[in-house]
Each structure stands twice: as C-alpha cells, then as structure tokens.
Scaffold this motif. Sequence first.
Motif, PDB file in Angstrom:
ATOM      1  N   UNK A 276      70.092 103.634   1.368  1.00  0.00           N
ATOM      2  CA  UNK A 276      71.222 104.555   1.429  1.00  0.00           C
ATOM      3  C   UNK A 276      71.491 105.045   2.845  1.00  0.00           C
TER       4      UNK A 276
ATOM      5  N   UNK B 258      73.519 105.444  -7.181  1.00  0.00           N
ATOM      6  CA  UNK B 258      72.934 104.873  -8.391  1.00  0.00           C
ATOM      7  C   UNK B 258      72.041 103.690  -8.037  1.00  0.00           C
TER       8      UNK B 258
ATOM      9  N   UNK C  11      70.634 101.444  -4.738  1.00  0.00           N
ATOM     10  CA  UNK C  11      70.523 101.109  -3.318  1.00  0.00           C
ATOM     11  C   UNK C  11      69.118 100.606  -3.012  1.00  0.00           C
TER      12      UNK C  11
ATOM     13  N   UNK D   8      62.684  99.020  -2.743  1.00  0.00           N
ATOM     14  CA  UNK D   8      62.261 100.028  -3.724  1.00  0.00           C
ATOM     15  C   UNK D   8      61.731  99.383  -5.001  1.00  0.00           C
ATOM     16  N   UNK D   9      62.369  98.290  -5.420  1.00  0.00           N
ATOM     17  CA  UNK D   9      61.934  97.630  -6.655  1.00  0.00           C
ATOM     18  C   UNK D   9      60.554  97.012  -6.484  1.00  0.00           C
TER      19      UNK D   9
ATOM     20  N   UNK E 206      58.178  97.996  -4.632  1.00  0.00           N
ATOM     21  CA  UNK E 206      57.161  99.047  -4.715  1.00  0.00           C
ATOM     22  C   UNK E 206      56.648  99.197  -6.137  1.00  0.00           C
ATOM     23  N   UNK E 207      57.578  99.187  -7.105  1.00  0.00           N
ATOM     24  CA  UNK E 207      57.191  99.433  -8.490  1.00  0.00           C
ATOM     25  C   UNK E 207      56.659  98.180  -9.176  1.00  0.00           C
TER      26      UNK E 207
ATOM     27  N   UNK F 217      53.037  98.036  -8.675  1.00  0.00           N
ATOM     28  CA  UNK F 217      52.129  98.830  -9.503  1.00  0.00           C
ATOM     29  C   UNK F 217      52.264  98.474 -10.985  1.00  0.00           C
ATOM     30  N   UNK F 218      52.982  97.392 -11.292  1.00  0.00           N
ATOM     31  CA  UNK F 218      52.933  96.865 -12.651  1.00  0.00           C
ATOM     32  C   UNK F 218      54.171  97.036 -13.511  1.00  0.00           C
ATOM     33  N   UNK F 219      55.325  97.413 -12.908  1.00  0.00           N
ATOM     34  CA  UNK F 219      56.542  97.559 -13.712  1.00  0.00           C
ATOM     35  C   UNK F 219      57.245  96.207 -13.873  1.00  0.00           C
ATOM     36  N   UNK F 220      58.101  96.108 -14.899  1.00  0.00           N
ATOM     37  CA  UNK F 220      58.897  94.901 -15.124  1.00  0.00           C
ATOM     38  C   UNK F 220      60.089  94.910 -14.169  1.00  0.00           C
TER      39      UNK F 220
ATOM     40  N   UNK G 272      63.904  94.722 -15.427  1.00  0.00           N
ATOM     41  CA  UNK G 272      64.346  95.911 -16.161  1.00  0.00           C
ATOM     42  C   UNK G 272      64.691  97.059 -15.212  1.00  0.00           C
ATOM     43  N   UNK G 273      64.228  96.947 -13.972  1.00  0.00           N
ATOM     44  CA  UNK G 273      64.538  97.984 -13.002  1.00  0.00           C
ATOM     45  C   UNK G 273      65.838  97.688 -12.269  1.00  0.00           C
TER      46      UNK G 273
ATOM     47  N   UNK H 227      69.686  96.911 -15.202  1.00  0.00           N
ATOM     48  CA  UNK H 227      70.396  98.070 -15.753  1.00  0.00           C
ATOM     49  C   UNK H 227      71.038  98.936 -14.667  1.00  0.00           C
ATOM     50  N   UNK H 228      70.359  99.029 -13.510  1.00  0.00           N
ATOM     51  CA  UNK H 228      70.900  99.882 -12.451  1.00  0.00           C
ATOM     52  C   UNK H 228      72.187  99.296 -11.867  1.00  0.00           C
TER      53      UNK H 228
ATOM     54  N   UNK I  42      59.463 108.302  -3.087  1.00  0.00           N
ATOM     55  CA  UNK I  42      58.838 107.387  -4.044  1.00  0.00           C
ATOM     56  C   UNK I  42      57.341 107.228  -3.798  1.00  0.00           C
TER      57      UNK I  42
ATOM     58  N   UNK J 223      54.489 107.531  -6.546  1.00  0.00           N
ATOM     59  CA  UNK J 223      53.586 106.425  -6.857  1.00  0.00           C
ATOM     60  C   UNK J 223      52.135 106.880  -6.747  1.00  0.00           C
TER      61      UNK J 223
ATOM     62  N   UNK K 290      52.087  99.299 -19.228  1.00  0.00           N
ATOM     63  CA  UNK K 290      53.169  98.620 -18.512  1.00  0.00           C
ATOM     64  C   UNK K 290      54.521  99.205 -18.908  1.00  0.00           C
TER      65      UNK K 290
ATOM     66  N   UNK L  32      54.972 102.551 -17.221  1.00  0.00           N
ATOM     67  CA  UNK L  32      55.231 102.414 -15.781  1.00  0.00           C
ATOM     68  C   UNK L  32      56.663 101.957 -15.550  1.00  0.00           C
ATOM     69  N   UNK L  33      57.143 101.018 -16.396  1.00  0.00           N
ATOM     70  CA  UNK L  33      58.523 100.560 -16.248  1.00  0.00           C
ATOM     71  C   UNK L  33      59.500 101.710 -16.489  1.00  0.00           C
TER      72      UNK L  33
ATOM     73  N   UNK M 161      63.898 105.314  -9.887  1.00  0.00           N
ATOM     74  CA  UNK M 161      64.825 104.549  -9.049  1.00  0.00           C
ATOM     75  C   UNK M 161      66.246 105.092  -9.169  1.00  0.00           C
ATOM     76  N   UNK M 162      66.603 105.622 -10.353  1.00  0.00           N
ATOM     77  CA  UNK M 162      67.927 106.243 -10.472  1.00  0.00           C
ATOM     78  C   UNK M 162      68.011 107.520  -9.640  1.00  0.00           C
TER      79      UNK M 162
END
Lengths: 167, 139
Positions: A73, A103, A105, A110-111, A113-114, A117-120, A123-124, A127-128, B73, B77, B87, B90-91, B98-99
Amino acid sequence: MPVVEVLREAVTGSLYNIFQMACFIIPIMFFIEVLRDLNVLDRLAGLGAPLSRLYRMPREACLPLFAGLIFGIAFGAGVILNSIREGHLSIRDIYIINVFLVICHGVIDDTVLFIAIGAEGWLLVVPRVVTALIVCYFMSRVFKPPADHLPQPVPTAPGDGKADSPL
Amino acid sequence: MVKADTCRRGLANGIWVLWELTKVTIPIYIFITFLKHTPVLPWVADQCAPFMSLVGLPGEASLALIMGYCLNLYAAIGVILSLDLTTKQITIIASMLLFAHHLFLESAIAKKTGVKVSGLVALRLGLSFLSGVFLNLVI
C-alpha cells in the motif's frame, strides 16, 4: 515504562522503515520514468484497459492499482501521489483505487508470510481479489465518473499538469 | 528517449514521494511503538475474546487479531505461533488479518492521497470479520 528505551526503539524502527521504503520507491520511480520515456508505459497501461473500462477510470489509474496490488500500500500510495501531481486522476478514481488497495495489496509478500506458518495460500488470495473487484464495481456504479473522462479518456502528455499540483 | 533528464526526474519523483510518506510514517510509528509497550492491546483483546467463537477461533487468538490490526502482521504472527492452532484456524486468522492490518499506519498513508479514511477502516474491519465467519463455515 522506560521512556528513553521506547523512544529509541521508535526512532530506529521508523528510520529503518523509511529506509526499506526508500529501497523500493526510489528505484521503481526511476524505472517508471525510464519506461515512460521508452513509451512502454502506455502499452503497459493498455494491459489494464479492461479493468479501467469496467471501472470507467482513465488508463493511468491502473498503474497505482497494479503497483499497490503487487508491492504494497505504501508503494501504491506513492504512485497515486505522483499521478495526482501529474493531474491524471479525479477524486472518484482516487477513492476507487484506495478501496481496492486497502482490501487487497501486497498480495505476494503478505500471503507468503502466512503460507509459511501453515495457511492455505489460495484461500487467502482469491477471496480478497474477488471482494476487491466486486466492492469497487459497486463503487464505480454508485459514483459517476466526471464528464470529461467519458467515454474514453484523452491521454495526457507526460509532464502536463505538473504546474497545477493539487497537493 | 532515455536521457539524463529521465534519471533526474525519476530520482526527484522518488525522493518527493518518499518524503511525503516519511512525514506520515514517523509520528504514527512512534505512536504504535509506545502503544506496544502499554497494556492497552491485551486489555482490548480480553474484551473481544468472547466473540472469537463466531469465527471458530479460541479466545486467546483475539490478541493476535488486535496486535495485527493495530501494529503489524509480524506482531500478529508472533502471537499466532505461540498458540496451538489447526490449519483451518490459521487460514481463518490469516484471512482476517490480511483484510485488516497495520490500520494506523496504512490509513495515514491512504489519507495522504486525499481520501477520508474512517469509511475505509470500517470497510476493512467489516470484511475482516465477514471473511472469518465465511471461511469458518465453508472450510
């Protein structure tokens, strides 16, 4: 609370933050000017033509949009500031770009980073991006573009409008 | 054509933009650094904990959200790693963060472009919560 310690942390932290922004912003502003003089910028903005048509914005609006989407941003805002100074954007365009960018950026770093740590990941991101596209579509229909931007914006020569900067 | 003038303009634009951003970044950064060292954020997190079940997260995860919303962030984290989340959880928390994150600083930067930011912040927080509810239902 040890005020001096906190103050030192605040000052070194913010200087480091500025330094990080400088590492990004100065080279890329440089790069944008080179692209502009090689006339690549117009073709690049052409890639965003479907989006700018959808939102009834001038083609120049795609540059800050893509910049913020990929680099974050602060960088998007930097390019917006520069575009405002060059007189390309109406206040309506600035709002649409800002709503899109708050909404969605920095979609890569940023994605990651997550994901780390184990996020899908998908899905991040998906939707955004979809939410940003939809919300901005509604905004572009609620707020009518200024008459001089319709039906197709007249491209402004680079460098024009610098004298009457609104900032 | 690329000339010396191109480089001069690029450098001038870069420095100008950087200066504009520096003016808003430094005061906000100092503010959030002080905030980090007060008990305000853990207190707010406590108040929010009961609502976390709506998004399928344990109460302690509210601290991660509040840290992410107010600070950044990385702070969030740090808290997430200290919790034992699945999981799916975390998602969910990642999507909510992120929003909406780094709200003070990013809003100050957005304000610099000439928009009113209160609506943008409300939009981000609203979407953040909705995304949590939505992902909790679909995953």
